[in-house]
Design an enzyme around this catalytic site. Structure first.
Site, short mmCIF file in Angstrom:
data_model
loop_
_atom_site.label_atom_id
_atom_site.label_comp_id
_atom_site.label_asym_id
_atom_site.label_seq_id
_atom_site.Cartn_x
_atom_site.Cartn_y
_atom_site.Cartn_z
N HIS A 1 -3.68 6.71 2.00
CA HIS A 1 -4.25 5.56 1.61
C HIS A 1 -5.45 5.07 2.28
CE1 HIS A 1 -4.34 1.09 1.29
NE2 HIS A 1 -4.01 0.98 1.97
N CYS B 1 0.77 -1.29 -0.01
CA CYS B 1 0.05 -0.25 -0.10
C CYS B 1 0.93 1.12 0.03
CB CYS B 1 -0.96 0.08 1.15
SG CYS B 1 -1.84 -1.51 1.34
N ASN C 1 -10.19 -0.90 0.17
CA ASN C 1 -8.48 -0.78 0.36
C ASN C 1 -8.11 -1.37 -0.98
OD1 ASN C 1 -5.73 -1.12 0.63
ND2 ASN C 1 -6.01 -1.88 2.75
N1 ACO Z 1 -17.53 -8.92 10.20
C1 ACO Z 1 -17.95 -9.01 11.30
N2 ACO Z 1 -17.27 -9.31 12.50
C2 ACO Z 1 -16.29 -9.52 12.11
C3 ACO Z 1 -15.55 -9.18 10.91
C4 ACO Z 1 -16.42 -9.03 10.11
N3 ACO Z 1 -15.96 -8.81 8.71
N4 ACO Z 1 -14.09 -9.22 10.92
C5 ACO Z 1 -13.86 -9.58 12.31
N5 ACO Z 1 -14.92 -9.75 13.02
C6 ACO Z 1 -15.17 -9.87 14.48
C7 ACO Z 1 -13.73 -10.18 15.05
O1 ACO Z 1 -13.96 -12.00 14.97
C8 ACO Z 1 -13.96 -9.97 16.57
O2 ACO Z 1 -14.70 -10.40 17.14
P1 ACO Z 1 -14.49 -10.95 18.65
O3 ACO Z 1 -14.33 -9.78 19.71
O4 ACO Z 1 -15.68 -11.88 19.30
O5 ACO Z 1 -13.29 -11.89 18.98
C9 ACO Z 1 -14.53 -8.28 16.26
O6 ACO Z 1 -15.19 -8.52 15.03
C10 ACO Z 1 -13.22 -7.35 16.50
O7 ACO Z 1 -12.22 -7.68 15.70
P2 ACO Z 1 -11.04 -6.79 15.51
O8 ACO Z 1 -9.99 -7.36 14.71
O9 ACO Z 1 -10.36 -6.39 16.82
O10 ACO Z 1 -11.75 -5.45 14.99
P3 ACO Z 1 -11.00 -4.30 14.54
O11 ACO Z 1 -11.74 -3.11 15.34
O12 ACO Z 1 -9.52 -4.24 14.91
O13 ACO Z 1 -11.21 -3.99 13.05
C11 ACO Z 1 -9.73 -4.19 11.12
C12 ACO Z 1 -10.48 -4.76 12.00
C13 ACO Z 1 -10.98 -3.25 10.22
C14 ACO Z 1 -9.11 -4.89 10.04
C15 ACO Z 1 -8.92 -2.92 11.68
O14 ACO Z 1 -8.00 -3.53 12.49
C16 ACO Z 1 -8.03 -2.31 10.56
O15 ACO Z 1 -8.36 -1.23 9.77
N6 ACO Z 1 -6.59 -2.60 10.56
C17 ACO Z 1 -5.71 -1.79 9.59
C18 ACO Z 1 -5.72 -2.01 8.29
C19 ACO Z 1 -4.68 -1.24 7.53
O16 ACO Z 1 -4.41 -0.30 7.98
N7 ACO Z 1 -4.28 -1.68 6.35
C20 ACO Z 1 -3.35 -1.16 5.68
C21 ACO Z 1 -2.15 -2.25 4.95
S1 ACO Z 1 -3.05 -3.05 4.03
C22 ACO Z 1 -1.74 -3.53 2.78
O17 ACO Z 1 -0.67 -3.14 2.93
C23 ACO Z 1 -2.32 -4.40 2.14
#
Ligand code: ACO
Length: 326
Positions: free
Chosen positions: A253, A112, A283
């Site tokens: 990004h 990214c 993304n």
């Molecule tokens: N639908 C429903 N529930 C979900 C989903 C989904 N799609 N995905 C995860 N959950 C659940 C999990 O199982 C978890 O449940 P639990 O609490 O019962 O265990 C809960 O939701 C929370 O999960 P987290 O992973 O803690 O959620 P978070 O708030 O961190 O959001 C996310 C996840 C969106 C991926 C976030 O962490 C994020 O944006 N991370 C950074 C991404 C980024 O910056 N990417 C850039 C680089 S990408 C690249 O280089 C290719």
């Protein structure tokens, strides 16, 4: 730093538009979870078209917009983490398909952050002698690498290609004012694409091709991003001899709307300076920043003379920030 005029911006996204509700039909997720956690509503998914096909369409749109001929190009760089193959490069395929017979071409693989790394590289090669006109593309076909049953990752990504034609035009005040590129390889395993294995015996008894789906440790990447990226943007602003208040637009990004809102707070800048189009595309990794630039140009928010921060972050782990006078 050096004259770098963006002559044209253009993009191409595949036709198939997939909503959060469409995904909820086959995985345990919901529009509410995806929208609230990420800001994503739709993503475009490529069927039959590979990364090079998306890039060729964006390249043709670029040439048409600038009224440049393919033969005018001296250099093509494609930033991608989802190339058609490891060799040839996607850039070489694009060069051949558009008929840019005078250009040398190569890929840059920085996920990214790829577009920022590619833009800085192109600006260094743009010497008015060997390279007068260059095309820098970000293109991804991430859908082909995802595990479509892994709800923690597959809901986040989309496909597309976008980029810029650049040259040194001293009649314009456009410039690359400064940049900061950083790599954090100790966290290489936080985001990873297809892995292949070395031989176990020689001569080999069988040829083992191991392909693993795209993987991201979302929470760890979130923490990395919100901690490191503001520092990298500050370093680029300092390198530009500007202040943060002099930046007109922060084109970041589009990984997560929550990340972008946190960035605005951490940089003490109004959220209005941080435009977003994540709801439409998700993304798109290396294509994300140029895709947003294209959309901003279309709605008239990108104006000549503005100071623009371009910033990508992700796999590597990596981050890249460039400040340009547009
Ligand atoms: N639908 C429903 N529930 C979900 C989903 C989904 N799609 N995905 C995860 N959950 C659940 C999990 O199982 C978890 O449940 P639990 O609490 O019962 O265990 C809960 O939701 C929370 O999960 P987290 O992973 O803690 O959620 P978070 O708030 O961190 O959001 C996310 C996840 C969106 C991926 C976030 O962490 C994020 O944006 N991370 C950074 C991404 C980024 O910056 N990417 C850039 C680089 S990408 C690249 O280089 C290719």
């Amino acid at each position: 730093m050096n004259h770098l005029t963006i002559k044209a911006l253009a993009s191409y996204v595949p036709e198939k538009r997939v909503s959060n509700d469409d995904l909820a039909e086959f995985i345990d997720t919901s529009d509410e979870w995806i929208s609230q956690r990420t800001g994503i509503k739709f993503r475009h998914i490529s069927l039959l078209e590979n990364t090079s096909d998306l890039c060729v369409k964006a390249a043709q749109n670029l040439l048409q917009k600038a009224t440049w001929q393919a033969e005018d190009l001296d250099l093509i760089i494609v930033a991608t983490m989802t190339p058609d193959s490891t060799t040839p490069s996607t850039a070489a395929i694009v060069q051949g398909k558009i008929g840019a017979s005078n250009a040398f071409a190569f890929d840059i693989s920085v996920a990214c952050s790829g577009f920022e790394y590619a833009l800085v590289t192109a600006s260094r090669l743009l010497d008015g002698r060997h390279v007068k006109k260059a095309m820098v593309l970000g293109g991804e076909n991430i859908s082909k690498t995802l595990d479509w049953h892994d709800r923690t990752t597959c809901v986040l990504f989309g496909d597309g290609a976008a980029g810029a034609l650049i040259e040194q035009d001293e009649t314009m005040s456009s410039e690359l004012l400064g940049y900061s590129l950083k790599t954090f390889g100790e966290d290489f395993d936080k985001i990873s694409n297809q892995k292949t294995k070395p031989l176990t015996t020689f001569p080999p008894t069988s040829f083992e091709q191991v392909v693993t789906p795209f993987y991201m440790e979302g929470r760890a990447v979130y923490n990395f991003t919100t901690r490191i990226v503001p520092e990298v943007m500050r370093a680029a602003v300092q390198d530009s001899n500007l202040t943060l208040d002099q930046i007109d637009l922060f084109v970041l990004h589009q990984a997560n709307a929550r990340i972008i809102k946190t960035m605005a707070k951490k940089m003490h800048q109004p959220l209005e300076k941080f435009p977003m189009n994540i709801s439409e595309y998700g993304n798109t990794s290396g294509a994300s920043v140029p895709l947003l630039l294209c959309d901003l140009e279309k709605i008239g928010r990108l104006q000549r003379g503005q100071n623009i921060m371009l910033c990508g972050f992700g796999g590597g782990l990596s981050a890249g920030a460039c400040v340009i006078r547009y």
